[in-house]
Design a protein around this motif. Structure first.
Motif, PDB file in Angstrom:
ATOM      1  N   ASN A 122       0.781  -1.224   0.000  1.00  0.00           N
ATOM      2  CA  ASN A 122       0.000   0.000   0.000  1.00  0.00           C
ATOM      3  C   ASN A 122       0.821   1.286   0.000  1.00  0.00           C
ATOM      4  OD1 ASN A 122      -2.222   1.485  -0.116  1.00  0.00           O
ATOM      5  ND2 ASN A 122      -3.193   0.667   1.727  1.00  0.00           N
ATOM      6  N   PRO A 123       1.618   1.476  -1.025  1.00  0.00           N
ATOM      7  CA  PRO A 123       2.437   2.684  -1.117  1.00  0.00           C
ATOM      8  C   PRO A 123       1.602   3.963  -1.078  1.00  0.00           C
ATOM      9  CG  PRO A 123       3.018   1.139  -2.858  1.00  0.00           C
ATOM     10  CD  PRO A 123       1.852   0.558  -2.150  1.00  0.00           C
ATOM     11  N   LEU A 174       2.143   7.186   1.108  1.00  0.00           N
ATOM     12  CA  LEU A 174       2.361   8.506   0.503  1.00  0.00           C
ATOM     13  C   LEU A 174       1.494   9.541   1.215  1.00  0.00           C
ATOM     14  CD1 LEU A 174       3.423  10.403  -1.809  1.00  0.00           C
ATOM     15  CD2 LEU A 174       1.359   9.794  -3.059  1.00  0.00           C
ATOM     16  N   TRP A 175       0.243   9.156   1.464  1.00  0.00           N
ATOM     17  CA  TRP A 175      -0.663  10.111   2.104  1.00  0.00           C
ATOM     18  C   TRP A 175      -0.147  10.512   3.485  1.00  0.00           C
ATOM     19  CZ3 TRP A 175      -3.747  13.597   0.688  1.00  0.00           C
ATOM     20  CH2 TRP A 175      -4.516  14.254   1.656  1.00  0.00           C
ATOM     21  N   GLU A 176       0.312   9.530   4.248  1.00  0.00           N
ATOM     22  CA  GLU A 176       0.880   9.775   5.570  1.00  0.00           C
ATOM     23  C   GLU A 176       2.046  10.768   5.469  1.00  0.00           C
ATOM     24  OE1 GLU A 176      -1.043   9.100   7.851  1.00  0.00           O
ATOM     25  OE2 GLU A 176       0.565   9.406   9.327  1.00  0.00           O
ATOM     26  N   PHE A 177       2.887  10.519   4.507  1.00  0.00           N
ATOM     27  CA  PHE A 177       4.067  11.371   4.281  1.00  0.00           C
ATOM     28  C   PHE A 177       3.635  12.810   3.943  1.00  0.00           C
ATOM     29  CE2 PHE A 177       6.703  12.891   0.596  1.00  0.00           C
ATOM     30  CZ  PHE A 177       7.829  13.297   1.304  1.00  0.00           C
ATOM     31  N   LEU A 178       2.671  12.944   3.056  1.00  0.00           N
ATOM     32  CA  LEU A 178       2.220  14.286   2.665  1.00  0.00           C
ATOM     33  C   LEU A 178       1.566  14.999   3.846  1.00  0.00           C
ATOM     34  CD1 LEU A 178       0.681  13.618  -0.872  1.00  0.00           C
ATOM     35  CD2 LEU A 178       2.901  14.606  -0.310  1.00  0.00           C
ATOM     36  N   TYR A 220       8.027   1.233  -3.096  1.00  0.00           N
ATOM     37  CA  TYR A 220       7.761   0.229  -4.118  1.00  0.00           C
ATOM     38  C   TYR A 220       7.282  -1.045  -3.454  1.00  0.00           C
ATOM     39  CZ  TYR A 220      12.141  -2.021  -2.867  1.00  0.00           C
ATOM     40  OH  TYR A 220      13.140  -2.647  -2.178  1.00  0.00           O
ATOM     41  N   GLY A 221       6.594  -1.836  -4.245  1.00  0.00           N
ATOM     42  CA  GLY A 221       6.082  -3.093  -3.720  1.00  0.00           C
ATOM     43  C   GLY A 221       6.527  -4.246  -4.595  1.00  0.00           C
ATOM     44  N   LYS A 252       8.441  -1.027  10.128  1.00  0.00           N
ATOM     45  CA  LYS A 252       7.086  -0.780  10.594  1.00  0.00           C
ATOM     46  C   LYS A 252       6.535   0.406   9.827  1.00  0.00           C
ATOM     47  CE  LYS A 252       8.751  -2.181  14.950  1.00  0.00           C
ATOM     48  NZ  LYS A 252      10.111  -1.712  14.647  1.00  0.00           N
ATOM     49  N   ALA A 253       5.207   0.465   9.741  1.00  0.00           N
ATOM     50  CA  ALA A 253       4.603   1.479   8.877  1.00  0.00           C
ATOM     51  C   ALA A 253       4.579   2.856   9.519  1.00  0.00           C
ATOM     52  CB  ALA A 253       3.181   1.062   8.509  1.00  0.00           C
ATOM     53  N   ARG A 254       5.682   3.229  10.123  1.00  0.00           N
ATOM     54  CA  ARG A 254       5.679   4.587  10.654  1.00  0.00           C
ATOM     55  C   ARG A 254       6.752   5.392   9.938  1.00  0.00           C
ATOM     56  NH1 ARG A 254       9.677   4.974  14.696  1.00  0.00           N
ATOM     57  NH2 ARG A 254      10.611   2.944  15.073  1.00  0.00           N
ATOM     58  N   PRO A 255       6.573   6.693   9.920  1.00  0.00           N
ATOM     59  CA  PRO A 255       7.518   7.516   9.163  1.00  0.00           C
ATOM     60  C   PRO A 255       8.905   7.420   9.765  1.00  0.00           C
ATOM     61  CG  PRO A 255       6.049   8.886  10.471  1.00  0.00           C
ATOM     62  CD  PRO A 255       5.556   7.489  10.603  1.00  0.00           C
TER      63      PRO A 255
END
Ligand code: ADP
Ligand code: ZN
Length: 618
Positions: A217-218, A222-226, A336-337, A512-515
């Motif tokens: 789920n890139p 991306l949304w988190e990053f923005l 990337y996935g 982990k899915a954190r920034p």
């Protein structure tokens, strides 16, 4: 010599409003001032323009700038006029009346700089006009366009050696941001620059923070990053396909960001309009295929995101290089996935073209994958790829900021690989993971794969972990992807020693899915205090208003760095304003009063003014 450097510094300060030369700018300018030729390799944002603009202002006559980027000439000329420089351009967009006016000004010695498209320059009529005029120098911008091997090849560039033949006394400077040695030699050969002094800068872009992440789920990432880091900054999001460009732009718009698509399938008019809006408005996102970018001169692009795996380090470096030309902090963010990896491999193997072509494409993809998978400093690896050594890790990439963990994956890799083997090397990752996890599935049962030795032996890892393992095995070349597009995997010879237990294998642990960036706000105004930020925003508004009045992009009026320095230093006189980075004489006269008024009408600073004075920025 010292005299000419003094004169150059005076122009730098009075006209451009900058204090000191960057890197080799001073030496390059002196070379031209003494009438010699120069070859300049400098990364994007390095400051190439000043290298010919200042000598053009100091030498008698007009500086002729050859550039293939017709769409940019108007903005370049507008920016120079803002500085009080007499500039114009000659290309196919001018009508005959406008053209003869420019030609008249050139022969009358009424121009400091003239931008010309190569096809226009090479017309006999133009060459004859130049022979009747006084010329300060020739600048050949984007000089890598002479190279047939690059993707920006322009046949007219190969004829530019005529400049040397017909104007032997006019110094020439060729400039490019392309790093490789082969292109460099082609430029020298084709443009007859054997005697030119060479100025080769480091290709490092220290203000760009590099991050590459893998996994599912890139887009959500991306949304988190923005949301966290660039809630209202301008940036570019690159996708591989037109369809994905359209989808992603719509998705960002649905979530409240202004995002515009850009790809080769859109009508010219739409593309032109979207590019124009990106340049002239603030905080817009362009979602694009690689069709977007060549010569995007916007200095305040704060991030470049890749939602797919790029095909080579060269392309990735060039695309990410569009971030942060103004030298302020910027992000290159890549996700990337597994599917990307499969798609890229298929593009290489299944694509058209000769075996040789495929071999090169394969090597380039391998190098890119290597950069994705390394656990050490990305910048060191990137620069090493371009032949530069850097002693210490950079501290400004994900691997430096949060060193990845690796783990002994020998046993897991053996299970994953033998599952490929036992199922006959005819299946893709989703199926293989189901077999490893012992899933009750009709297709698996029908194939008899619920009776093989690898069925259900993978319970110690979650499905996402198995996908990460497969992805890394593909990335490292232990597994190959079929060329037909089904995503089936087969073993390569590199898998054998691992299967036999002869070589242990270390893999990266899935992040982990954190920034990964430190929890420090790094938005455009991030390093300003609360009241400074408010002031910065109101200065930005004034800038936008002025830009609209004049029909130019806001950054042509002032860069963000200049507005930030105003917001933190709060100059209260024209004299104080003149001391700020990026404010030369012409801009001081034009805009000084309006910005002073805006500064004066702002609320007094909430923090101690003495402190604000004590740490000037810029
Ligand atoms: P390039 O063409 O190499 O990509 P530019 O010539 O557009 O780079 O310069 C990049 C940015 O750096 C511009 O905004 C320019 O005004 C700024 N710049 C160039 N030289 C200096 C300098 N000596 N001091 C401060 N800023 C500079
Ligand atoms: Zn690093």
């Amino acid at each position: 010599m010292a005299d000419s450097l003094d004169a150059a510094l005076r122009v730098l300060r009075e006209t451009f409003g900058y204090e000191t030369f960057r890197g080799e700018q001073g030496a390059i300018i002196q070379t031209l001032l003494t009438g010699d030729d120069a070859l300049v390799l400098m990364p994007t944002g390095g400051g190439k323009s000043l290298c010919y603009q200042i000598p053009a202002l100091l030498r008698e006559g007009t500086g002729i700038v050859v550039s293939p980027l017709i769409a940019l000439m108007q903005d370049q000329v507008d920016a120079l006029r803002q500085l009080g420089v007499r500039a114009a351009f000659l290309n196919s967009t001018l009508d005959p009346r406008e053209r003869s006016e420019v030609e008249r000004r050139l022969s009358a010695g009424d121009l400091d700089l003239l931008y010309v498209a190569p096809e226009r320059l090479l017309m006999e009529e133009t060459l004859a006009l130049l022979e009747r005029s006084r010329l300060a120098l020739f600048a050949i911008d984007e000089a890598h366009c002479v190279s047939q091997w690059g993707h920006d090849f322009r046949p007219e560039y190969r004829q530019l050696s005529v400049l040397h033949q017909r104007f032997p006394r006019v110094p020439r400077i060729a400039l490019t941001a392309t790093a490789d040695a082969r292109t460099r030699e082609e430029i020298v050969g084709q443009l007859d620059l054997g005697k030119a002094r060479r100025f080769i800068s480091s290709f490092d872009r220290p203000n760009i923070c590099y991050r590459i992440s893998e996994g599912n789920n890139p887009r959500a990432r991306l949304w988190e990053f923005l949301r966290r880091e660039h809630p209202d900054d301008a940036g570019i999001v690159y996708c591989l396909s037109r369809r994905k460009v359209e989808e992603t732009a719509r998705w960002l718009c649905d979530r409240g960001r202004e995002a515009l698509p850009y790809h080769a399938g859109l009508p010219d008019e739409v593309r032109r309009r979207h590019q124009e809006r990106f340049l002239r408005e603030e905080g817009l996102i362009i979602v694009a295929t690689i069709a977007f970018g060549m010569g995007i001169d916007k200095p305040d692009v704060r991030f470049v995101a890749h939602l797919n795996l790029p095909g080579s380090i060269e392309a990735w470096y060039q695309e990410t290089g569009r971030a942060g030309r103004d030298g302020e902090p910027a992000d290159a963010w890549t996700a990337y996935g597994l599917q990307d990896l499969v798609t890229r491999r298929q593009m290489v193997e299944g694509g058209e073209g000769s075996e040789e072509h495929k071999r090169i494409a394969r090597q380039k993809l391998e190098a890119m994958l290597g950069l994705c998978e390394i656990t050490t400093c990305r910048r060191q690896a990137l620069l090493a790829h371009f032949g530069e050594t850097r002693d210490a890790p950079c501290g400004n990439c994900d691997n430096c900021l949060e060193p990845p963990e690796s783990w002994d994956a020998t046993v897991a890799a053996q299970k994953a690989l033998s599952c490929v083997y036992r199922t006959g090397q005819r299946f893709g990752v989703a199926y293989l993971v189901d077999v490893l996890l012992g899933k009750a599935d009709e297709r698996i049962a029908r194939n008899g794969h619920d009776r093989i030795s690898t069925f259900g032996i993978g319970g110690e890892h979650a499905p996402a972990e198995w996908r990460a393992i497969y992805r890394q095995l593909i990335a490292r070349g232990l597994l190959a992807v079929d060329a037909e597009g089904y995503g089936t995997l087969r073993l390569t010879s590199a898998a054998r020693p691992v299967l036999r237990g002869e070589t242990p294998l270390q893999l990266r642990r899935l992040r982990k899915a954190r920034p990964t960036r430190q929890e420090k706000a790094r938005t455009t105004a991030g390093d300003l205090s609360g009241s400074e930020q408010a002031l910065f925003e109101s200065l930005r508004e004034l800038r936008l208003q002025i830009a609209r009045e004049q029909g130019v992009p806001p950054y042509v009026i002032f860069h963000d760095a200049t507005l930030k320095a105003m917001a933190s230093r709060r100059p209260d006189s024209l004299e104080a304003l003149a001391g700020i980075h990026g404010i030369g004489q012409a801009k001081l006269e034009r805009y000084g009063e309006r910005f002073l008024a805006a500064l004066q009408s702002a609320q007094p600073p909430d923090d101690n003014p003495a402190l604000a004075e004590a740490h000037p920025t810029g």
